[in-house]
Write a protein that holds these residues in place. Structure first.
Motif, PDB file in Angstrom:
ATOM      1  N   GLY B 544       0.801  -1.220   0.000  1.00 54.12           N
ATOM      2  CA  GLY B 544       0.000   0.000   0.000  1.00 54.12           C
ATOM      3  C   GLY B 544       0.830   1.263   0.000  1.00 54.12           C
ATOM      4  N   LEU B 545       2.054   1.151  -0.448  1.00 55.93           N
ATOM      5  CA  LEU B 545       2.912   2.335  -0.466  1.00 55.93           C
ATOM      6  C   LEU B 545       2.626   3.211  -1.679  1.00 55.93           C
ATOM      7  CD1 LEU B 545       6.232   0.578   0.576  1.00 55.93           C
ATOM      8  CD2 LEU B 545       4.847   2.053   2.003  1.00 55.93           C
ATOM      9  N   ILE B 546       2.180   2.579  -2.759  1.00 55.02           N
ATOM     10  CA  ILE B 546       1.810   3.342  -3.956  1.00 55.02           C
ATOM     11  C   ILE B 546       0.484   2.778  -4.470  1.00 55.02           C
ATOM     12  CG2 ILE B 546       4.116   4.063  -4.734  1.00 55.02           C
ATOM     13  CD1 ILE B 546       4.000   1.565  -6.638  1.00 55.02           C
ATOM     14  N   PRO B 547      -0.301   3.609  -5.199  1.00 52.85           N
ATOM     15  CA  PRO B 547      -1.545   3.072  -5.774  1.00 52.85           C
ATOM     16  C   PRO B 547      -1.242   2.031  -6.838  1.00 52.85           C
ATOM     17  CG  PRO B 547      -1.242   5.405  -6.340  1.00 52.85           C
ATOM     18  CD  PRO B 547      -0.112   5.035  -5.461  1.00 52.85           C
ATOM     19  N   ALA B 548      -2.176   1.074  -7.010  1.00 50.23           N
ATOM     20  CA  ALA B 548      -1.943  -0.034  -7.926  1.00 50.23           C
ATOM     21  C   ALA B 548      -1.720   0.442  -9.358  1.00 50.23           C
ATOM     22  CB  ALA B 548      -3.114  -1.005  -7.874  1.00 50.23           C
ATOM     23  N   ASP B 549      -2.304   1.595  -9.695  1.00 47.12           N
ATOM     24  CA  ASP B 549      -2.184   2.040 -11.083  1.00 47.12           C
ATOM     25  C   ASP B 549      -1.086   3.079 -11.254  1.00 47.12           C
ATOM     26  OD1 ASP B 549      -3.353   3.991  -9.620  1.00 47.12           O
ATOM     27  OD2 ASP B 549      -4.844   4.540 -11.138  1.00 47.12           O
ATOM     28  N   ALA B 550      -0.229   3.229 -10.278  1.00 52.65           N
ATOM     29  CA  ALA B 550       0.813   4.260 -10.357  1.00 52.65           C
ATOM     30  C   ALA B 550       1.722   4.022 -11.564  1.00 52.65           C
ATOM     31  CB  ALA B 550       1.633   4.251  -9.075  1.00 52.65           C
ATOM     32  N   GLN B 551       1.995   5.107 -12.242  1.00 57.72           N
ATOM     33  CA  GLN B 551       2.910   5.044 -13.381  1.00 57.72           C
ATOM     34  C   GLN B 551       4.248   5.590 -12.907  1.00 57.72           C
ATOM     35  OE1 GLN B 551       1.982   4.169 -16.812  1.00 57.72           O
ATOM     36  NE2 GLN B 551       0.329   3.226 -15.613  1.00 57.72           N
ATOM     37  N   LEU B 552       5.239   4.753 -12.824  1.00 50.96           N
ATOM     38  CA  LEU B 552       6.509   5.210 -12.271  1.00 50.96           C
ATOM     39  C   LEU B 552       7.652   4.996 -13.261  1.00 50.96           C
ATOM     40  CD1 LEU B 552       6.226   3.671  -8.682  1.00 50.96           C
ATOM     41  CD2 LEU B 552       5.599   5.966  -9.395  1.00 50.96           C
ATOM     42  N   SER B 553       8.546   5.966 -13.245  1.00 52.86           N
ATOM     43  CA  SER B 553       9.752   5.796 -14.065  1.00 52.86           C
ATOM     44  C   SER B 553      10.676   4.804 -13.346  1.00 52.86           C
ATOM     45  CB  SER B 553      10.465   7.137 -14.211  1.00 52.86           C
ATOM     46  OG  SER B 553      11.018   7.502 -12.969  1.00 52.86           O
ATOM     47  N   GLU B 554      11.708   4.342 -14.052  1.00 52.91           N
ATOM     48  CA  GLU B 554      12.643   3.388 -13.426  1.00 52.91           C
ATOM     49  C   GLU B 554      13.245   3.961 -12.157  1.00 52.91           C
ATOM     50  OE1 GLU B 554      15.549   2.096 -16.231  1.00 52.91           O
ATOM     51  OE2 GLU B 554      14.168   0.600 -17.076  1.00 52.91           O
ATOM     52  N   ARG B 759      -0.264  13.305  -8.614  1.00 52.76           N
ATOM     53  CA  ARG B 759      -1.314  14.057  -9.328  1.00 52.76           C
ATOM     54  C   ARG B 759      -1.216  13.873 -10.826  1.00 52.76           C
ATOM     55  NH1 ARG B 759      -0.428  18.802  -6.063  1.00 52.76           N
ATOM     56  NH2 ARG B 759       0.715  19.675  -7.806  1.00 52.76           N
ATOM     57  N   GLN B 760       0.020  14.032 -11.315  1.00 52.57           N
ATOM     58  CA  GLN B 760       0.174  14.032 -12.772  1.00 52.57           C
ATOM     59  C   GLN B 760       1.301  13.095 -13.174  1.00 52.57           C
ATOM     60  OE1 GLN B 760       0.842  18.292 -12.629  1.00 52.57           O
ATOM     61  NE2 GLN B 760      -0.690  18.492 -14.215  1.00 52.57           N
ATOM     62  N   PRO B 761       1.043  11.832 -13.063  1.00 51.44           N
ATOM     63  CA  PRO B 761       2.119  10.882 -13.318  1.00 51.44           C
ATOM     64  C   PRO B 761       2.723  11.029 -14.720  1.00 51.44           C
ATOM     65  CG  PRO B 761      -0.022   9.774 -13.090  1.00 51.44           C
ATOM     66  CD  PRO B 761      -0.237  11.182 -12.730  1.00 51.44           C
ATOM     67  N   GLN B 762       1.946  11.514 -15.668  1.00 49.85           N
ATOM     68  CA  GLN B 762       2.482  11.597 -17.035  1.00 49.85           C
ATOM     69  C   GLN B 762       3.537  12.684 -17.170  1.00 49.85           C
ATOM     70  OE1 GLN B 762      -0.468  12.423 -15.954  1.00 49.85           O
ATOM     71  NE2 GLN B 762      -1.542  13.919 -17.209  1.00 49.85           N
ATOM     72  N   HIS B 763       3.629  13.600 -16.193  1.00 52.94           N
ATOM     73  CA  HIS B 763       4.633  14.659 -16.307  1.00 52.94           C
ATOM     74  C   HIS B 763       5.636  14.560 -15.167  1.00 52.94           C
ATOM     75  CE1 HIS B 763       2.385  16.342 -19.507  1.00 52.94           C
ATOM     76  NE2 HIS B 763       1.325  16.606 -18.757  1.00 52.94           N
ATOM     77  N   SER B 764       6.207  13.441 -15.062  1.00 51.70           N
ATOM     78  CA  SER B 764       7.184  13.238 -13.992  1.00 51.70           C
ATOM     79  C   SER B 764       8.241  14.332 -14.016  1.00 51.70           C
ATOM     80  CB  SER B 764       7.836  11.872 -14.159  1.00 51.70           C
ATOM     81  OG  SER B 764       8.965  11.810 -13.353  1.00 51.70           O
ATOM     82  N   LEU B 765       8.400  14.993 -12.891  1.00 49.64           N
ATOM     83  CA  LEU B 765       9.344  16.102 -12.851  1.00 49.64           C
ATOM     84  C   LEU B 765      10.793  15.645 -12.876  1.00 49.64           C
ATOM     85  CD1 LEU B 765       7.750  18.564 -10.299  1.00 49.64           C
ATOM     86  CD2 LEU B 765       8.032  18.862 -12.739  1.00 49.64           C
ATOM     87  N   VAL B 766      11.028  14.522 -12.317  1.00 54.27           N
ATOM     88  CA  VAL B 766      12.434  14.094 -12.286  1.00 54.27           C
ATOM     89  C   VAL B 766      12.705  12.995 -13.303  1.00 54.27           C
ATOM     90  CG1 VAL B 766      12.878  14.747  -9.912  1.00 54.27           C
ATOM     91  CG2 VAL B 766      11.914  12.511 -10.389  1.00 54.27           C
TER      92      VAL B 766
END
Lengths: 121, 767
Positions: B544-554, B759-766
């Protein structure tokens, strides 16, 4: 009688102890870290007696004694070897190298002083 | 002065740490295939010196272990035993135990024999030494006491004349070999010593006179010198000993005490010691001269001091009584007996010259170092901090006074500024020490942890001489230990897996330190399998550390490892699994003003990179204003500053902007809004941004209202009073007395990026 003593040992602890034992006895202690350093110090002072460790970097005790004995002006300075071994073999080796006597580590300050008096008054 | 022995003891333990360091270094070199005799000697010497010092302090456990270890190293040194990889591993283990014993002795604790015993047995078996007999341990530690005032005692003794005045003794007519005027006390206790030196006694620097003096310490003595073997001057060889002595010692001491006096000359003389009895003493036996009259003329420059006794050619035997009022006390060397004879014999007396040319300056000392209480250094560091603040205030006053830049005050102030900076750097250098000691401790962690999980691991270190603040080194030990264990436990594969993947059996962990753009960067790299990102992500969702649908970079996934409560090992290993997680590692690094990053390549390995400030006390900062607040941004975080034009800005949403810099896009952060000073602005055109660079190469642009100055600021920690404040590293006092917060830009950027990400996984700042 106050003696001027050159003590050569690569261990700082041992130098500290020699320094303490010698100065407590009213002697003047000059300290050197190894044979090479010891020879440098000898250029500046003329000790009544030298104490040297055997196992040291750069120039060990045997090399140091050899160098001291081969220099005419130092050839008569009594030299005591500091050693942890009391093996006869080592004594023979020290004597062959030209040492006057030896002190077994860990030394008792009173015995150290006695040994110094035995070789240098 | 405080107890000198306690001081030496403390110094001994410091020296031990240095010796243990050279021991590790030497073993490492041997492990790398170095078979040079000096390398082995260094290892031997380290153990030997530890033993020597330990003996003096009566540290028996340490002496015993060091002695056996030393004996084994001696086998190696003499070439009787050639160590293989296994042997060297064992030596490493012994070195570790030796370190434990040293520290236990220092802290007055003990190390269990369960630890020392098996290692010793192994080493004895390996090197082929029989278990030593107790008696061979004749290295009996003697605890030293310096209470006795030896110098004072000596002063109280009566002076023994260096030589009797010959004028009071019989002349040439009485040249008896035998002693006649010897009157023993009936039933007296003591010994008669017959002593005839050989030439080698003199050559070794021994001197009969001093032996007699030592005998005198045992009791009253009388000395008779037998001079009859002395030839006339023409036939005298100065290298030959012609004299012999009979000494009567009246003492309660045992014969052994008498014999001890002659310890150094044993074998270099004829020596007979016999107890005194009531009957008349035995006559001095006729001792043959060591060498008959010389064939070659004497060489005075090589003369032995003692055998030379001046003319007359035939010398009487001399009795030297032990009375305090003994005739003629001469401080001159023993060879010069009378003033008349001095000229003739001065050449042969080395002591005569040495006595007059002695330098009486300060005793020569080895390389000068001083041990200083850390508290004193810290006080100095604090004072320098105050000095920096003071200087800033002075600069401000001078600036406000409107003096021309070439005025003496301004130029003087410029020099003051430079000096302050030099002082600060020098003071910080006092606290800095090579990171080597820390790296060496990691060697042991690698050996122990790899052994416990059955992996083969080799540690490489680089940049060991990089100097780091002492406090930083101390506080890095725990996080670094944890990271190393992680690398061995989780990072590296088992030997079988590695072989199957076409890698060498042995895994490698590399520890490097270097200075990079005003910071210290420490990397822990392994050549293992890399982070299994699928698995990490699954685990994070599961917990439960991240939502199941989280889009994460490597890199986002990699950073999940730092979340509290994260652990990928399905079975908690006894090494790195329990309790401390990478989140704790990260917060320890952050508390040092540092940052930690991960990079990982599947199949190739993982690298943790820690970046730390050089000092914990002062930093170079850029003073900026945002929404009427004054803030300090660490200068080393700022890549460049720019003024934004319309073309630089791109809006990605109502509150999200990016800045175009030389073809790349960098997320824009409004510092005022981030810190809650104000709402985001409508437009940033014409505004100033600071381009911030992170260790991982990611960048961000911080919008500020104005740049005021660039200066050194003294760091005043906030954590003591406020705990950790996100985005804020510390506070400082500015020249006008105002308090300003020091930003932690990286933290600020990560905070913002974390929010944006959800909020905006598609615009990952880093990303």
């Amino acid at each position: 009688m106050s003696l001027e003593v050159l003590a050569v040992d690569d261990s700082r602890t041992m130098r500290d102890m020699l320094n303490l034992a010698l100065s407590s006895a009213g002697f003047t202690a000059h300290l050197a870290e190894d044979g090479v350093h010891g020879l440098e110090v000898l250029e500046d002072i003329e000790p009544d007696v030298i104490i040297t460790d055997i196992n040291m970097p750069r120039m060990d005790g045997f090399g140091f004694i050899d160098a001291v004995r081969s220099e005419e002006k130092w050839s008569r300075i009594p030299i005591l070897v500091l050693t942890t071994e009391s093996a006869d073999e080592l004594k023979a080796k020290a004597r062959a190298a030209g040492a006057t006597g030896w002190i077994v580590k860990p030394f008792d300050p009173a015995k150290l002083v006695k040994a110094l008096q035995m070789v240098a008054g | 002065m405080s107890d000198p022995m306690a001081e030496i003891r403390a110094s001994f333990f410091i020296e031990c740490e240095e010796l243990l360091e050279s021991l590790q270094d030497g073993l490492q070199m041997m492990d790398d295939g170095d078979t040079d005799s000096e390398t082995i000697n260094v290892v031997f010497r380290a153990v030997h010196s530890i033993k020597g010092g330990a003996g003096a302090f009566g540290l028996d456990d340490l002496v015993r272990f060091a002695h056996r270890f030393e004996t084994a190293m001696d086998e190696v040194r003499t070439g009787r035993f050639v160590p293989d990889a296994e042997a060297i591993r064992l030596f490493f283990a012994c070195a570790d135990i030796l370190g434990d014993l040293v520290r236990a002795a220092r802290d007055e604790e003990t190390v269990s024999e369960d630890i020392t015993g098996p290692a010793l047995e192994k080493i004895d078996v390996l090197v082929g030494l029989e278990e030593e007999e107790e008696e061979e341990l004749d290295f009996t530690p003697a605890t030293l006491s310096f209470d006795l005032d030896i110098g004072g005692d000596l002063g109280g003794l009566p002076n023994l004349p260096d030589l009797p005045d010959l004028s009071t003794f019989p002349t040439a007519s009485e040249t008896e070999d035998e002693i006649t005027e010897f009157s023993p006390v009936g039933g007296a206790k003591g010994f008669q010593v017959i002593f005839k030196p050989e030439d080698s006694l003199y050559a070794s620097g021994n001197e009969p006179l001093y032996l007699f003096r030592a005998l005198r310490d045992l009791g009253d003595i009388s000395v008779v010198c037998k001079c009859s073997a002395l030839p006339d001057l023409d036939h005298l060889n100065p290298d030959t000993g012609y004299l012999s002595w009979v000494v009567t010692v009246h003492t309660e001491e045992a014969e052994l005490s008498v014999r001890e006096v002659f310890e150094f000359v044993d074998g270099l003389c004829l020596l007979e010691i016999s107890p005194l009895s009531g009957r008349a003493p035995a006559a001095l036996p006729d001792l043959p001269p060591a060498i008959s009259a010389p064939a070659t003329p004497p060489k005075p420059e090589q003369a032995a001091p003692t055998p030379l006794v001046p003319s007359p050619p035939i010398i009487p035997d001399i009795e030297m009584p032990n009375a305090p009022a003994a005739p003629v006390v001469k401080s001159a060397p023993i060879a010069s007996v009378s003033d008349d004879a001095e000229d003739e014999f001065s050449l042969s007396s080395p002591n005569a010259t040495s006595g007059s040319t002695k330098t009486t300056g300060t005793p020569t000392q080895p390389r000068a170092t001083v041990r200083v209480d850390l508290e004193r250094i810290d006080r100095l560091v604090n004072l320098v901090g105050e000095l920096v603040i003071n200087q800033a205030m002075l600069s401000q006053s001078v600036a406000e006074a409107g003096l021309p830049p070439n005025s003496p005050v301004s130029t003087g102030l410029e020099e003051f500024l430079q000096l302050t900076r030099d002082i600060q750097e020098s003071v910080m250098m006092i606290r800095a020490q090579p990171i080597k000691s820390l790296f060496q401790r990691m060697g042991r962690i690698v050996r122990e942890s790899s052994a416990s999980v059955g992996k083969e691991v080799r540690l490489h270190t680089d940049g060991e001489n990089t100097e780091v603040d002492k406090t930083v080194i101390e506080r890095l030990a725990d996080p670094l230990t944890h990271m190393i264990r992680n690398a061995v436990d989780h990072g590296l594969e088992s030997p079988e897996t590695r072989l199957a993947a076409g890698k060498p059996r042995e895994g490698h962990v590399t520890l490097t330190a270097q200075h990079r753009s005003g910071r210290i960067v420490i990397e822990v790299a392994d050549d293992g399998a890399g982070i299994n990102r699928e698995r990490v992500k699954e685990k994070a969702i599961e917990k439960g550390l991240i939502p199941a649908d989280a889009q994460l970079s490597e890199s986002d996934i990699d950073n999940l490892l730092f979340l509290p409560g994260f652990s990928t090992a399905s079975a908690i290993s006894n090494l790195s699994g329990r309790g401390v997680g990478m989140d704790v590692v990260r917060s320890s690094i952050q508390s040092l003003g540092g940052r930690i990053n991960i990079t990982s390549q599947e199949g190739k390995g993982t690298t943790f990179s820690i970046s730390l400030p050089l000092t914990l006390a002062v930093l170079d900062g850029m003073v900026v204003r945002v929404a009427d607040e004054t803030l300090v941004v660490p200068l080393n975080a700022i890549l460049e500053t720019l003024t934004l034009t319309d073309g630089d800005l791109k809006a990605l949403g109502p509150e999200t902007h990016v800045v175009q810099i030389r073809g790349g896009f960098v997320p824009l952060l409004d510092l005022g809004a981030e810190l809650g000073y104000r709402s985001p602005l409508d437009s940033y055109v014409g505004g100033i941004v600071l381009l911030i660079g992170q260790e991982d190469g990611n960048r961000a642009a911080l919008a500020v209202d104005a740049i005021e100055d660039q200066r050194q600021v003294v760091i005043k920690g906030l954590e003591g009073s406020y705990g950790r404040v996100p985005g804020i590293a510390a506070a400082t006092i500015l020249g006008d007395g105002q308090i300003a917060l020091i930003l932690d830009p990286m933290d600020l950027v990560s905070q913002a990026s974390g929010r944006t990400k959800i909020r905006q996984p598609q615009h990952s700042l880093v990303g």
